[in-house]
Design a protein around this motif. Structure first.
Motif, short mmCIF file in Angstrom:
data_model
loop_
_atom_site.label_atom_id
_atom_site.label_comp_id
_atom_site.label_asym_id
_atom_site.label_seq_id
_atom_site.Cartn_x
_atom_site.Cartn_y
_atom_site.Cartn_z
N MET A 1 0.86 -1.17 0.00
CA MET A 1 0.00 0.00 0.00
C MET A 1 0.90 1.23 0.00
SD MET A 1 -2.80 -1.35 2.77
CE MET A 1 -3.66 0.19 2.92
N SER A 2 0.83 2.01 -1.02
CA SER A 2 1.66 3.21 -1.09
C SER A 2 0.84 4.41 -0.64
CB SER A 2 2.14 3.41 -2.53
OG SER A 2 1.03 3.52 -3.38
N GLN A 3 1.52 5.55 -0.49
CA GLN A 3 0.84 6.77 -0.08
C GLN A 3 -0.32 7.04 -1.02
OE1 GLN A 3 2.21 8.65 2.52
NE2 GLN A 3 0.49 10.04 2.54
N ALA A 4 -1.52 7.16 -0.45
CA ALA A 4 -2.72 7.33 -1.25
C ALA A 4 -2.87 8.78 -1.68
CB ALA A 4 -3.95 6.88 -0.47
N PRO A 5 -3.08 9.06 -2.99
CA PRO A 5 -3.29 10.44 -3.41
C PRO A 5 -4.62 10.97 -2.88
CG PRO A 5 -3.58 8.93 -5.26
CD PRO A 5 -3.09 8.12 -4.11
N ARG A 86 7.86 -9.78 7.19
CA ARG A 86 7.99 -9.63 5.73
C ARG A 86 8.77 -10.81 5.15
NH1 ARG A 86 6.75 -5.33 3.35
NH2 ARG A 86 7.38 -3.90 4.98
N ASP A 87 9.83 -11.23 5.84
CA ASP A 87 10.59 -12.39 5.37
C ASP A 87 9.72 -13.64 5.35
OD1 ASP A 87 12.83 -10.79 5.11
OD2 ASP A 87 13.76 -11.47 6.98
N ALA A 88 8.87 -13.81 6.37
CA ALA A 88 7.98 -14.97 6.44
C ALA A 88 6.94 -14.95 5.32
CB ALA A 88 7.28 -15.02 7.80
N LEU A 89 6.61 -13.75 4.84
CA LEU A 89 5.65 -13.62 3.74
C LEU A 89 6.30 -13.87 2.38
CD1 LEU A 89 3.69 -10.43 4.85
CD2 LEU A 89 2.78 -12.77 4.68
N GLY A 90 7.61 -13.88 2.36
CA GLY A 90 8.29 -14.07 1.08
C GLY A 90 8.95 -12.82 0.57
N GLY A 91 8.96 -11.78 1.37
CA GLY A 91 9.70 -10.57 1.01
C GLY A 91 8.91 -9.45 0.41
N ASP A 92 7.79 -9.72 -0.26
CA ASP A 92 7.08 -8.63 -0.93
C ASP A 92 5.66 -8.43 -0.42
OD1 ASP A 92 6.03 -10.95 -1.92
OD2 ASP A 92 6.20 -10.39 -4.03
N GLY A 93 5.30 -9.08 0.67
CA GLY A 93 3.96 -8.92 1.21
C GLY A 93 3.80 -7.60 1.96
N ILE A 94 2.57 -7.18 2.11
CA ILE A 94 2.24 -5.96 2.86
C ILE A 94 2.33 -6.27 4.35
CG2 ILE A 94 0.41 -4.30 3.40
CD1 ILE A 94 -0.73 -4.92 0.55
N VAL A 95 2.98 -5.38 5.09
CA VAL A 95 3.03 -5.50 6.54
C VAL A 95 2.57 -4.17 7.13
CG1 VAL A 95 4.44 -5.94 8.58
CG2 VAL A 95 4.94 -7.15 6.44
N GLY A 96 1.42 -4.20 7.78
CA GLY A 96 0.90 -3.02 8.46
C GLY A 96 0.88 -3.28 9.95
N TYR A 116 2.30 0.52 6.38
CA TYR A 116 1.40 1.52 6.94
C TYR A 116 1.40 1.37 8.45
CZ TYR A 116 -2.23 -2.07 7.64
OH TYR A 116 -2.92 -3.19 8.05
N VAL A 117 1.00 2.46 9.12
CA VAL A 117 0.75 2.41 10.56
C VAL A 117 -0.73 2.72 10.76
CG1 VAL A 117 3.11 3.09 11.15
CG2 VAL A 117 1.32 4.84 10.97
N MET A 142 5.78 12.23 8.81
CA MET A 142 6.20 11.00 8.14
C MET A 142 5.54 10.86 6.77
SD MET A 142 8.16 9.73 10.53
CE MET A 142 8.41 7.98 10.41
N THR A 143 6.13 9.99 5.94
CA THR A 143 5.55 9.72 4.62
C THR A 143 4.88 8.35 4.54
OG1 THR A 143 7.64 8.86 3.80
CG2 THR A 143 7.19 11.20 3.43
N VAL A 144 5.09 7.49 5.52
CA VAL A 144 4.44 6.18 5.54
C VAL A 144 2.94 6.41 5.68
CG1 VAL A 144 4.21 4.01 6.82
CG2 VAL A 144 6.46 5.08 6.54
N PRO A 145 2.11 5.75 4.88
CA PRO A 145 0.66 5.95 4.99
C PRO A 145 0.13 5.56 6.37
CG PRO A 145 1.20 4.80 2.96
CD PRO A 145 2.45 4.85 3.78
N CYS A 146 -0.97 6.22 6.76
CA CYS A 146 -1.60 5.89 8.03
C CYS A 146 -3.06 5.53 7.83
CB CYS A 146 -1.45 7.02 9.05
SG CYS A 146 -2.32 8.53 8.68
N VAL A 147 -3.52 4.63 8.69
CA VAL A 147 -4.89 4.14 8.67
C VAL A 147 -5.57 4.58 9.96
CG1 VAL A 147 -6.37 2.09 8.57
CG2 VAL A 147 -4.19 2.11 7.35
#
Length: 196
Positions: A1-5, A86-96, A116-117, A142-147
């Protein structure tokens, strides 16, 4: 999930939800992500229903289950091991990561690479929606997206997005809505649309 416009919706979905009900709900608004709670290995239909509609699927706290279901990632609580997950997910999974009211925890996991946080609750209402002040502060720092999480209702979506939430998480307020989940998501989306 990237920064949402533009702010988007995030649904917290009980693992017992019928797949057709989930499909109708995600089609009723701009839903970016669903978090399956209390999900077991029988939740594959929910994963497929969401992903078929371009919606990312996360499971709570269990990277092994996430991989088994073909989910897109994991939602953790507190100062969780982001890199290990993230390593357990295979490296490219989303971790919030759910940070509650803790700005410190949010900064720690954000710097550790969380995608995201999530903030929830206020001093006066620990189980309530995220504190708008925390959301504003995060957007400045911060630039990390927030929920925005924590008992958010469809009627909270607009004000929380305006305060700085990139994503507004809706849970029981959607599934218990007297008009049905799709109507609740549509109302939340209408609140977001007023900001665009």
């Amino acid at each position: 999930m990237s920064q949402a416009p533009d702010p988007r919706l995030y649904l917290i979905v009980p693992g017992t939800t019928p797949a057709e009900q989930l499909a109708a709900a995600v089609e009723a608004g701009d839903v970016a992500c669903v978090l399956l709670t209390d999900a077991g290995r029988d939740a594959r239909q929910l994963v497929e229903a969401a992903q078929a509609r371009g919606v990312a699927v996360l499971v709570a706290d269990d990277p092994t289950l996430a991989r088994a279901l073909g989910a897109d990632g994991v939602h953790l609580n507190g100062e969780a091991p982001v890199k290990k997950t993230r390593d357990a997910l295979g490296g490219d999974g989303i971790v919030g990561v759910q940070c509650g009211r803790s700005r410190h925890t949010a900064m720690v996991v954000g710097e550790a690479g969380a995608d995201y946080v999530a903030f929830a609750g206020t001093e006066d209402a620990p189980d309530g929606p995220a504190d708008p002040e925390a959301l504003r502060w995060w957007q400045l720092m911060m630039t990390v997206p927030c929920v925005a999480m924590g008992g958010c209702t469809p009627d909270d979506a607009g004000r929380l997005a305006q305060a700085g939430a990139d994503f507004v998480a809706l849970g029981a307020g959607v599934w218990d809505d007297p008009e049905g989940p799709a109507a609740a998501v549509a109302r939340a989306q209408a609140g977001l649309d007023t900001l665009i």
